[in-house]
Motif scaffolding. Structure first.
Motif, PDB file in Angstrom:
ATOM      1  N   VAL A 110       0.674  -1.277   0.003  1.00 30.76           N
ATOM      2  CA  VAL A 110       0.069  -0.035  -0.049  1.00 30.76           C
ATOM      3  C   VAL A 110       0.990   1.167   0.072  1.00 30.76           C
ATOM      4  O   VAL A 110       1.860   1.409   0.660  1.00 30.76           O
ATOM      5  N   THR A 111       0.446   2.228  -0.984  1.00 26.37           N
ATOM      6  CA  THR A 111       1.338   3.404  -0.890  1.00 26.37           C
ATOM      7  C   THR A 111       0.510   4.661  -0.888  1.00 26.37           C
ATOM      8  O   THR A 111      -0.912   4.810  -0.739  1.00 26.37           O
ATOM      9  N   VAL A 112       1.168   5.901  -0.569  1.00 26.16           N
ATOM     10  CA  VAL A 112       0.388   7.346  -0.548  1.00 26.16           C
ATOM     11  C   VAL A 112       0.095   7.697  -1.874  1.00 26.16           C
ATOM     12  O   VAL A 112       0.923   8.331  -2.469  1.00 26.16           O
ATOM     13  N   GLY A 113      -0.975   7.088  -2.542  1.00 24.43           N
ATOM     14  CA  GLY A 113      -1.546   7.277  -4.024  1.00 24.43           C
ATOM     15  C   GLY A 113      -0.504   6.654  -4.987  1.00 24.43           C
ATOM     16  O   GLY A 113       0.628   5.936  -4.397  1.00 24.43           O
ATOM     17  N   SER A 114      -0.781   6.307  -6.112  1.00 22.70           N
ATOM     18  CA  SER A 114       0.259   5.467  -7.080  1.00 22.70           C
ATOM     19  C   SER A 114       1.404   6.311  -7.426  1.00 22.70           C
ATOM     20  O   SER A 114       2.523   5.791  -7.985  1.00 22.70           O
ATOM     21  N   GLN A 115       1.499   7.663  -7.108  1.00 23.98           N
ATOM     22  CA  GLN A 115       2.419   8.357  -7.210  1.00 23.98           C
ATOM     23  C   GLN A 115       3.560   8.069  -6.519  1.00 23.98           C
ATOM     24  O   GLN A 115       4.906   7.799  -7.063  1.00 23.98           O
ATOM     25  N   GLN A 116       3.477   7.991  -5.256  1.00 24.87           N
ATOM     26  CA  GLN A 116       4.625   7.115  -4.449  1.00 24.87           C
ATOM     27  C   GLN A 116       5.075   5.723  -4.690  1.00 24.87           C
ATOM     28  O   GLN A 116       6.304   5.485  -4.603  1.00 24.87           O
ATOM     29  N   GLY A 117       3.920   5.005  -5.320  1.00 29.18           N
ATOM     30  CA  GLY A 117       4.343   3.691  -5.787  1.00 29.18           C
ATOM     31  C   GLY A 117       5.393   3.844  -7.014  1.00 29.18           C
ATOM     32  O   GLY A 117       6.377   3.051  -6.992  1.00 29.18           O
ATOM     33  N   LEU A 118       5.251   4.726  -7.730  1.00 27.76           N
ATOM     34  CA  LEU A 118       5.966   4.800  -8.937  1.00 27.76           C
ATOM     35  C   LEU A 118       7.490   5.595  -8.324  1.00 27.76           C
ATOM     36  O   LEU A 118       8.325   4.882  -9.007  1.00 27.76           O
ATOM     37  N   ASP A 119       7.471   6.198  -7.403  1.00 24.72           N
ATOM     38  CA  ASP A 119       8.849   6.859  -6.751  1.00 24.72           C
ATOM     39  C   ASP A 119       9.362   5.446  -6.199  1.00 24.72           C
ATOM     40  O   ASP A 119      10.692   5.392  -6.545  1.00 24.72           O
ATOM     41  N   LEU A 120       8.611   4.759  -5.484  1.00 24.44           N
ATOM     42  CA  LEU A 120       9.337   3.529  -4.722  1.00 24.44           C
ATOM     43  C   LEU A 120      10.125   2.752  -5.862  1.00 24.44           C
ATOM     44  O   LEU A 120      11.176   2.238  -5.776  1.00 24.44           O
ATOM     45  N   VAL A 121       9.201   2.499  -6.903  1.00 29.31           N
ATOM     46  CA  VAL A 121       9.640   1.528  -8.037  1.00 29.31           C
ATOM     47  C   VAL A 121      11.064   1.857  -8.490  1.00 29.31           C
ATOM     48  O   VAL A 121      11.956   1.301  -8.901  1.00 29.31           O
ATOM     49  N   THR A 122      10.940   3.416  -8.924  1.00 29.21           N
ATOM     50  CA  THR A 122      11.978   3.967  -9.414  1.00 29.21           C
ATOM     51  C   THR A 122      13.243   3.990  -8.673  1.00 29.21           C
ATOM     52  O   THR A 122      14.394   3.967  -9.271  1.00 29.21           O
ATOM     53  N   ARG A 123      13.143   4.234  -7.456  1.00 28.49           N
ATOM     54  CA  ARG A 123      14.191   4.233  -6.394  1.00 28.49           C
ATOM     55  C   ARG A 123      14.859   2.926  -6.230  1.00 28.49           C
ATOM     56  O   ARG A 123      16.109   2.815  -6.248  1.00 28.49           O
ATOM     57  N   VAL A 124      14.138   1.770  -6.090  1.00 29.35           N
ATOM     58  CA  VAL A 124      14.608   0.387  -6.220  1.00 29.35           C
ATOM     59  C   VAL A 124      15.366  -0.039  -7.591  1.00 29.35           C
ATOM     60  O   VAL A 124      16.423  -0.492  -7.275  1.00 29.35           O
ATOM     61  N   PHE A 125      15.096   0.446  -8.833  1.00 30.20           N
ATOM     62  CA  PHE A 125      15.224  -0.211  -9.997  1.00 30.20           C
ATOM     63  C   PHE A 125      16.484   0.888 -10.594  1.00 30.20           C
ATOM     64  O   PHE A 125      17.363   0.379 -11.420  1.00 30.20           O
ATOM     65  N   VAL A 126      16.403   2.122 -10.394  1.00 32.06           N
ATOM     66  CA  VAL A 126      17.047   3.004 -11.398  1.00 32.06           C
ATOM     67  C   VAL A 126      18.216   3.855 -10.776  1.00 32.06           C
ATOM     68  O   VAL A 126      18.267   4.361  -9.565  1.00 32.06           O
ATOM     69  N   ASP A 127      19.284   3.616 -11.284  1.00 27.61           N
ATOM     70  CA  ASP A 127      20.493   4.523 -11.107  1.00 27.61           C
ATOM     71  C   ASP A 127      20.718   5.596 -11.910  1.00 27.61           C
ATOM     72  O   ASP A 127      20.114   5.685 -13.104  1.00 27.61           O
ATOM     73  N   PRO A 128      21.271   6.556 -11.561  1.00 31.48           N
ATOM     74  CA  PRO A 128      21.517   7.872 -12.474  1.00 31.48           C
ATOM     75  C   PRO A 128      22.109   7.497 -13.801  1.00 31.48           C
ATOM     76  O   PRO A 128      23.097   6.368 -13.851  1.00 31.48           O
ATOM     77  N   GLY A 129      21.615   8.001 -14.961  1.00 31.48           N
ATOM     78  CA  GLY A 129      22.066   7.684 -16.278  1.00 31.48           C
ATOM     79  C   GLY A 129      21.393   6.548 -16.746  1.00 31.48           C
ATOM     80  O   GLY A 129      21.487   6.461 -17.930  1.00 31.48           O
ATOM     81  N   ASP A 130      20.643   5.831 -16.163  1.00 29.26           N
ATOM     82  CA  ASP A 130      19.680   4.804 -16.673  1.00 29.26           C
ATOM     83  C   ASP A 130      18.550   5.086 -17.484  1.00 29.26           C
ATOM     84  O   ASP A 130      18.226   6.425 -17.383  1.00 29.26           O
ATOM     85  N   VAL A 131      18.292   4.565 -18.660  1.00 28.85           N
ATOM     86  CA  VAL A 131      17.263   4.982 -19.390  1.00 28.85           C
ATOM     87  C   VAL A 131      16.024   4.291 -18.922  1.00 28.85           C
ATOM     88  O   VAL A 131      15.777   3.016 -18.797  1.00 28.85           O
ATOM     89  N   ILE A 132      14.898   5.047 -19.211  1.00 29.21           N
ATOM     90  CA  ILE A 132      13.441   4.496 -18.800  1.00 29.21           C
ATOM     91  C   ILE A 132      12.710   4.688 -20.195  1.00 29.21           C
ATOM     92  O   ILE A 132      13.006   5.972 -20.863  1.00 29.21           O
ATOM     93  N   LEU A 133      12.215   3.902 -20.905  1.00 27.53           N
ATOM     94  CA  LEU A 133      11.289   3.861 -22.007  1.00 27.53           C
ATOM     95  C   LEU A 133       9.711   4.654 -21.387  1.00 27.53           C
ATOM     96  O   LEU A 133       9.140   3.827 -20.547  1.00 27.53           O
ATOM     97  N   ALA A 134       9.309   5.465 -21.883  1.00 31.15           N
ATOM     98  CA  ALA A 134       8.030   5.984 -21.888  1.00 31.15           C
ATOM     99  C   ALA A 134       7.315   6.505 -23.267  1.00 31.15           C
ATOM    100  O   ALA A 134       7.877   7.141 -23.904  1.00 31.15           O
ATOM    101  N   GLU A 135       6.018   6.407 -23.152  1.00 28.19           N
ATOM    102  CA  GLU A 135       5.213   6.908 -24.106  1.00 28.19           C
ATOM    103  C   GLU A 135       5.407   8.036 -24.464  1.00 28.19           C
ATOM    104  O   GLU A 135       5.837   9.164 -23.688  1.00 28.19           O
ATOM    105  N   ALA A 136       5.428   8.795 -25.582  1.00 24.32           N
ATOM    106  CA  ALA A 136       5.176  10.151 -25.974  1.00 24.32           C
ATOM    107  C   ALA A 136       3.968  10.471 -26.432  1.00 24.32           C
ATOM    108  O   ALA A 136       3.599   9.934 -27.584  1.00 24.32           O
TER     109      ALA A 136
END
Length: 467
Positions: free
Chosen positions: A124-150
């Protein structure tokens, strides 16, 4: 100038605390972490002071119609929770979230085909916004690439920027993310030696584009993810708000190992309670809980109990149907008004669920530059530039129909159409002028001819380098 050794007293007339050559408004500016340098107010948050004015019709913010809730029943329910269970609801809780709520979350996800989820996999998270922040903290290092829709959800882009990730956009069309473009992006990232950590996608009633990933494309995206060993983060706050169909089968329902699912009660119950969740494999869940405990200790107990009690005691499925009917009526008012009033050359998406229409302006118009004139005409929208990490999207805007009444929407679209028509007239009048530059004639000094100074529009520097 000589540099004195440390501890040498200043000589006569030397100020021991010289004033900086360029005084700053913020004396701590050079102490901030590097990750803060790109932080900026989102295009949506920047409009808050404007859209709160009663004379402005806001087609900007994606605020759910919470007044459609049975507010008396909800108020009584929360009051009873505090009076009857105050020792639990007002106390610290688990970092993973209330067990009863996690059970009910699994019931909600089953409506989208996720029938194998276990409460032990839910955080459970404080909105899905915190969920996305947690997932990003766990997986992403500076300089990594994230693919996202445009385009992509502006709140996600803010999270990725804070993590010092690089966003590579993947094009969309009316059927959602284009699988061939996704595969091409993966090929190019591999060739460049980039570390792609995950694909971030909003497959249902996309924010901001309003489109939905079709069934054949869902299958194609998951096949590509399997072929390239790609993690997928599925953000799905709107999945139950389809106007003309049953909820589509979630990406997570197709792969329980490769997809991390983000959900939220903000669109189907209340955004003010700030309750969302992450569904992730057990190993990932452990890290998400540790990250939660480091960040907020635990999600708020009272709001979790409130959502669980709401799901236990209120006809929430019927309430969602009521929301759907309300938003369908407002979507119809938006599309009908656009069809009747927008000038030639304007195009837009036709959502079959969710909150948003994505509008493309006639050639040559810039939604960001036009925004002050729209606000002056008492109508607000979100410029498309806020939904791109690379500065694109200037010819687009997001229109939200979830909050205003249908008559307000019609009036807002009428005002917006007049602004666009005036902008087109302006461009037609000055069609022969290069609107990307400005020219200023300097007053000639004796013995010198007048000089033309040319620079980019809104620039503080002329072409010859003078400020």
């Amino acid at each position: 100038m000589a540099i004195l050794p440390p501890g040498t007293p200043p000589g006569p007339g030397v100020n021991p605390h010289p004033a900086p050559r360029h005084p700053r408004l913020d004396p701590l500016a050079d102490r901030y972490a590097a990750r803060t340098h790109g932080m900026k107010t989102s295009e949506i948050r920047a409009l808050f002071s404007v859209v709160s004015r009663p004379e402005v019709v806001s087609l900007a913010g994606g605020m759910p119609a919470v007044t459609a809730l049975p507010l008396d029943a909800v108020g009584s329910m929360i009051g009873e929770l505090v009076s009857g269970m105050g020792a639990q609801t007002l106390q610290y809780g688990s970092g993973q979230g209330d067990p009863r709520l996690r059970e009910r979350i699994c019931d909600v996800m089953a409506l989208e085909g996720i029938t194998d989820a276990s409460p032990s996999e839910v955080v459970v998270t404080v909105g899905s916004q915190q969920g996305l922040d947690l997932v990003t903290r766990v997986f992403v290092d500076p300089g990594d690439v994230i693919l996202a829709e445009a385009p992509s959800y502006v709140g996600a882009l803010g999270v990725f920027q804070s993590a010092e990730a690089r966003v590579r956009h993947v094009p969309m069309d009316d059927d959602g993310l284009i699988p061939e473009a996704l595969e091409q992006a993966l090929i190019e990232c591999r060739a460049n030696g980039d570390r792609v950590k995950f694909l971030y996608t909003v497959p249902n009633y996309h924010n901001p584009a309003g489109v939905t990933l079709t069934e054949p494309r869902r299958q194609a995206v998951m096949e590509i993810a399997d072929r390239y060993d790609l993690l997928v983060v599925e953000d799905n706050p709107y999945g139950l708000l389809g106007f003309d169909r049953e909820p589509m089968r979630a990406l997570r329902a197709r792969d329980d190992r490769r997809v991390i699912y983000l959900g939220s009660f903000s669109k189907t119950f209340s955004p003010g309670l700030r309750v969302g969740w992450v569904l992730a494999p057990l190993a990932v869940r452990e890290k998400l809980v540790l990250a939660t405990e480091a960040q907020v200790l635990c999600p708020p107990s009272l709001t979790q109990y409130a959502v669980a009690r709401y799901l236990d005691t209120q006809p929430w499925r019927e309430q969602i149907k009521h929301f759907v009917e309300l938003y369908r009526e407002r979507r119809d008012a938006t599309l009908e008004s656009l069809e009747q009033l927008m000038p030639a050359g304007t195009t837009w998406t036709k959502p079959d669920g969710g909150f948003y229409v994505w509008l493309k302006l006639p050639h040559g118009l810039d939604a960001k530059l036009m925004q002050p004139r729209a606000v002056n005409a008492h109508v607000a929208y979100v410029p498309g530039i806020g939904f791109y990490a690379d500065g694109g999207g200037r010819e687009y805007m997001r229109l939200s129909y979830c909050y205003p009444e249908p008559d307000e929407i019609r009036e807002g679209v009428r005002r917006l159409a007049r602004v666009i028509e005036a902008e087109l007239d302006l461009h037609s009048t000055f069609d022969a002028v290069d609107t990307g530059t400005f020219r200023a004639a300097a007053r000639p000094t004796p013995g010198h001819e007048a000089e033309n100074m040319v620079g980019p529009a809104n620039s503080d520097t002329y072409e010859d380098g003078r400020a």
